[in-house]
Design a protein around this motif. Structure first.
Motif, PDB file in Angstrom:
ATOM      1  N   MET A   1      48.217 -37.248 -11.082  1.00  0.00           N
ATOM      2  CA  MET A   1      47.694 -37.015  -9.728  1.00  0.00           C
ATOM      3  C   MET A   1      48.781 -37.296  -8.689  1.00  0.00           C
ATOM      4  SD  MET A   1      44.231 -36.391  -9.573  1.00  0.00           S
ATOM      5  CE  MET A   1      43.503 -37.304  -8.224  1.00  0.00           C
ATOM      6  N   ARG A   2      49.585 -38.316  -8.959  1.00  0.00           N
ATOM      7  CA  ARG A   2      50.639 -38.688  -8.000  1.00  0.00           C
ATOM      8  C   ARG A   2      51.701 -37.597  -7.913  1.00  0.00           C
ATOM      9  NH1 ARG A   2      52.783 -44.680  -8.686  1.00  0.00           N
ATOM     10  NH2 ARG A   2      53.841 -44.154  -6.764  1.00  0.00           N
ATOM     11  N   THR A   3      51.937 -36.924  -9.032  1.00  0.00           N
ATOM     12  CA  THR A   3      52.876 -35.794  -9.008  1.00  0.00           C
ATOM     13  C   THR A   3      52.318 -34.670  -8.137  1.00  0.00           C
ATOM     14  OG1 THR A   3      53.724 -36.298 -11.196  1.00  0.00           O
ATOM     15  CG2 THR A   3      54.033 -34.049 -10.435  1.00  0.00           C
ATOM     16  N   LEU A   4      51.033 -34.378  -8.340  1.00  0.00           N
ATOM     17  CA  LEU A   4      50.409 -33.316  -7.553  1.00  0.00           C
ATOM     18  C   LEU A   4      50.398 -33.673  -6.078  1.00  0.00           C
ATOM     19  CD1 LEU A   4      47.507 -32.508 -10.012  1.00  0.00           C
ATOM     20  CD2 LEU A   4      49.434 -31.035  -9.476  1.00  0.00           C
ATOM     21  N   GLN A   5      50.128 -34.971  -5.800  1.00  0.00           N
ATOM     22  CA  GLN A   5      50.153 -35.428  -4.405  1.00  0.00           C
ATOM     23  C   GLN A   5      51.563 -35.227  -3.824  1.00  0.00           C
ATOM     24  OE1 GLN A   5      47.439 -36.990  -2.366  1.00  0.00           O
ATOM     25  NE2 GLN A   5      49.017 -36.128  -1.041  1.00  0.00           N
ATOM     26  N   GLY A   6      52.573 -35.565  -4.621  1.00  0.00           N
ATOM     27  CA  GLY A   6      53.964 -35.385  -4.180  1.00  0.00           C
ATOM     28  C   GLY A   6      54.279 -33.915  -3.930  1.00  0.00           C
ATOM     29  N   LEU A   7      53.754 -33.042  -4.791  1.00  0.00           N
ATOM     30  CA  LEU A   7      53.994 -31.602  -4.614  1.00  0.00           C
ATOM     31  C   LEU A   7      53.315 -31.102  -3.335  1.00  0.00           C
ATOM     32  CD1 LEU A   7      53.586 -30.314  -8.288  1.00  0.00           C
ATOM     33  CD2 LEU A   7      55.699 -30.532  -6.997  1.00  0.00           C
ATOM     34  N   VAL A   8      52.087 -31.598  -3.099  1.00  0.00           N
ATOM     35  CA  VAL A   8      51.380 -31.215  -1.863  1.00  0.00           C
ATOM     36  C   VAL A   8      52.182 -31.702  -0.652  1.00  0.00           C
ATOM     37  CG1 VAL A   8      49.296 -31.645  -0.474  1.00  0.00           C
ATOM     38  CG2 VAL A   8      49.080 -31.116  -2.898  1.00  0.00           C
ATOM     39  N   ASP A   9      52.686 -32.948  -0.739  1.00  0.00           N
ATOM     40  CA  ASP A   9      53.464 -33.500   0.378  1.00  0.00           C
ATOM     41  C   ASP A   9      54.786 -32.756   0.581  1.00  0.00           C
ATOM     42  OD1 ASP A   9      51.472 -35.311   0.674  1.00  0.00           O
ATOM     43  OD2 ASP A   9      52.507 -36.966  -0.350  1.00  0.00           O
TER      44      ASP A   9
END
Lengths: 173, 189
Positions: free
Chosen positions: A127-135
């Motif tokens: 999830m943190r990777t996806l959050q980073g990608l969104v950011d």
């Protein structure tokens, strides 16, 4: 032990420590058959990030389809926030003919599985990777360094594509 | 001094304990969509999403379809304004049949039963055998018609749905079954 040997040992220890502290993306391509190509390519994320220092700013922040990205970014953000407290959930399951698509949250990861009679694709990202990608999408621009950094939050097998002729995997460790 | 401290600690502990069940009860609604198709090439779709995400999805939908959470229907056989007027006249009439049309092999009825509006279409015209059943809570219909003109207010309906639990739409159309419901569990069965 001579001074030279001590210096060599110290240098080896430093290199090993450095390698141990790096995150690697390992790309593996395996073509089946006697003449099939086999590739095993470890890429240190930190070194790739460091290489970006030498890339001009306009090259590493490239414009994307601003309308589409800006439209769907809040949706992805809302979904990530809503899923934060959920441990396990199957979000989508589509069965059509021989094809099955499943999107689920499992612990701290999001899994996407697409399976047909002849092909299977598995993606598992933290999830943190996806959050980073969104950011990494900011005002319609994609920040390559930010996205690369986000990959470090995932570990293990993140992408696996299994076709009759070829197997491709992407592992982070 | 020591006694006062233990009294304060006891009060603080009881407040914390009292807050615990409230936190545990704070559950968020999930919307579940099941589409089941039978026939030659059957398709099954299951979607489970937090209702809050559906609201955001509306915001990001193309403006051609949804503008500020409202959908403009220009191609409907009956105007939205007329439907709104009809609904305003009928909503307080209690359980009754609003519409009953029999046109050859096609039968359409719209009935209110308690807190539900039931739409039934039986189409046996030209050798067809299609049945459509739609169940929508009255509150949701109210919210859909809360705007003016040729628009229905999807965002408003979603707001109402935040407090709604249970089945909100069921469509049986020939080989296709669609079921949409809201509850407080993430997974559906």
């Amino acid at each position: 032990m001579s001074r030279l040997q001590q210096a060599l040992l110290a240098a080896v220890a430093v290199v090993l420590l450095l390698l141990a502290s790096l995150h690697f993306v390992v790309v593996r391509v395996h073509e089946r058959g006697p003449d099939g190509m086999k590739i095993w390519l470890p890429l240190p994320i930190e070194l790739a990030q460091a290489a970006l220092w030498f890339v001009p700013d306009y090259e590493k922040h490239f414009d994307t389809d601003t309308v589409q990205i800006e439209r769907f970014s809040p949706l992805a953000q809302a979904l990530l926030e809503a899923l934060e407290e959920i441990d396990k959930v199957e979000l989508v399951r589509v069965n059509e003919g021989d094809q099955t698509v499943v999107v689920r949250k499992a612990g701290a990861d999001i899994e996407i599985n697409v399976r047909t009679d002849r092909k299977e694709v598995k993606v598992r990202l933290a999830m943190r990777t996806l959050q980073g990608l969104v950011d990494s999408f900011d005002e319609g621009r994609f920040d390559a360094a930010g996205a690369m950094s986000a990959l470090k939050y995932s570990s293990g097998l993140v992408v696996h594509v299994d076709e009759p002729d070829t197997e491709v995997s992407l592992t982070i460790w | 001094m020591k006694k006062r401290f233990s009294l304060h600690a006891a009060v603080a502990a009881s407040l914390c304990l009292a807050a615990l069940p409230a936190a545990a009860q704070e559950t968020k609604p999930w919307i579940h969509v099941h589409v089941t198709e039978s026939g030659d090439s059957p398709k099954n779709i299951r979607v489970n999403l937090p209702l809050s995400v559906v609201g955001v999805a509306l915001e990001v939908a193309p403006e051609k379809i949804v503008e500020k959470g409202r959908v403009r229907l220009n191609n409907a056989d009956i105007s939205i304004a007329d439907m709104r007027r009809l609904w305003a006249a009928l909503r307080d009439s209690g359980d009754s049949e609003f519409v009953n049309v029999d046109d050859g092999g096609q039968h359409v009825s719209i009935v209110r039963e308690a807190d539900l509006v039931l739409i039934k279409v039986d189409d046996r015209k030209d050798g067809k055998d299609a049945q459509v059943r739609v169940e929508i809570p009255v509150k949701v219909v109210d919210a859909l018609f809360a705007t003016e003109g040729e628009e229905i207010d999807i965002a408003g309906a979603l707001d109402r749905l935040q407090s709604e639990r249970g089945e909100i739409i069921r469509v049986i159309d020939g080989d296709t079954n669609v079921r949409i419901w809201i509850d407080e569990t993430a997974s559906s069965s």
